[in-house]
Write an enzyme that holds these catalytic residues in place. Structure first.
Site, mmCIF file in Angstrom:
data_model
loop_
_atom_site.group_PDB
_atom_site.id
_atom_site.type_symbol
_atom_site.label_atom_id
_atom_site.label_comp_id
_atom_site.label_asym_id
_atom_site.label_seq_id
_atom_site.Cartn_x
_atom_site.Cartn_y
_atom_site.Cartn_z
ATOM 1 N N ASP A 1 7.702 62.103 22.388
ATOM 2 C CA ASP A 1 7.747 62.279 20.928
ATOM 3 C C ASP A 1 7.637 60.899 20.291
ATOM 4 O O ASP A 1 8.582 60.111 20.329
ATOM 5 C CB ASP A 1 9.059 62.946 20.499
ATOM 6 C CG ASP A 1 9.108 64.431 20.830
ATOM 7 O OD1 ASP A 1 8.290 64.887 21.663
ATOM 8 O OD2 ASP A 1 9.973 65.137 20.269
ATOM 9 N N LYS B 1 6.424 71.123 15.779
ATOM 10 C CA LYS B 1 7.846 71.035 16.099
ATOM 11 C C LYS B 1 8.649 70.754 14.840
ATOM 12 O O LYS B 1 8.392 69.786 14.130
ATOM 13 C CB LYS B 1 8.093 69.935 17.138
ATOM 14 C CG LYS B 1 9.572 69.749 17.500
ATOM 15 C CD LYS B 1 9.738 68.749 18.637
ATOM 16 C CE LYS B 1 11.205 68.407 18.897
ATOM 17 N NZ LYS B 1 11.377 67.467 20.024
ATOM 18 N N LYS C 1 5.182 66.838 14.657
ATOM 19 C CA LYS C 1 6.624 67.063 14.535
ATOM 20 C C LYS C 1 7.089 66.556 13.181
ATOM 21 O O LYS C 1 6.665 65.495 12.727
ATOM 22 C CB LYS C 1 7.337 66.335 15.679
ATOM 23 C CG LYS C 1 8.860 66.352 15.631
ATOM 24 C CD LYS C 1 9.436 65.627 16.844
ATOM 25 C CE LYS C 1 10.935 65.393 16.737
ATOM 26 N NZ LYS C 1 11.492 64.684 17.906
#
EC number: 4.1.2.4
Length: 220
Positions: free
Chosen positions: A89, A180, A151
């Site tokens: 991430d 996400k 995300k």
């Protein structure tokens, strides 16, 4: 719906102790979460702790500000994968986006994608700092750079995921990428709402409470 498989069970606090990480891993084994998300220093420990399970080890790169150079992010990515990370991430260069330097934003993401090999890359856009147009643009750049997910948030800035942001991001990337939602799910109802809005993964420290239908007191 098996919400557990949407959840990245998360502990990214800088003062996290080993016993807290061990609890996170134990919960991931018990509840069969999609992954645990930990800081890079805990990746090797997490990998060992999840042996024999389906849970992935997720870690963060350029976290939480996204202000390190692309070379540093690429190195972080390679080292994390060597230590056992399955998913990365990464945080975008928010300042570059705000300055209109889209080439740098894209190349920064691409550096991590290329360093990741066949591992999953999620691009944290820090939506709370962006206009809707900037959110659209950076999602398109992440898609162009070959990332797997976008995300919403680090959980360390001024706000977490919102339903509106998840919908906008889903509309922008379509079915080609995952989305996400992070930093906004504190209850079963929250998590379900994000999934219904299109989220394919949820980053939260409240995974156990969510599955128990309880309101959590965590911020991330």
């Amino acid at each position: 719906m098996k919400l557990n498989k949407y959840i990245d069970h998360t502990l990214l606090k800088q003062d996290a102790k080993k016993k807290q990480i061990d609890s996170l891993l134990s919960e991931a084994r018990e509840y069969d979460f999609a992954s645990v998300c930990v800081n890079p220093t805990w990746v090797e420990h997490a990998k060992k702790g999840l042996e024999g399970t389906d849970a992935k080890v997720c870690t963060v790169v350029g976290f939480p500000l996204g202000a390190t150079t692309s070379a540093v992010k690429a190195f972080e990515t390679k080292e994390a994968i060597q230590n056992g990370a399955d998913e990365i991430d990464m945080v975008i260069n928010v300042g570059a986006l705000k300055s209109g330097n889209l080439a740098l934003v894209e190349s920064d993401i691409r550096a991590v994608v290329e360093a990741s090999g066949d591992k999953l890359v999620k691009v944290i856009i820090e939506a709370c700092l962006l206009t809707d147009q900037e959110k659209i643009v950076v999602c398109q750049l992440a898609q162009k750079a070959g990332a797997d997910f976008v995300k919403t948030s680090t959980g360390f800035s001024t706000g977490g995921a919102t339903i509106a942001d998840v919908r906008l991001m889903c509309e922008t990337v379509g079915s080609d990428m995952g989305v996400k939602a992070a930093g906004g799910a504190r209850s079963y109802a929250d998590a379900l709402a994000f999934v219904e809005a299109g989220a394919t993964r949820i980053g939260t420290s409240a995974g156990v409470a969510i599955l128990k239908g309880e309101l959590a007191d965590g911020d991330y």
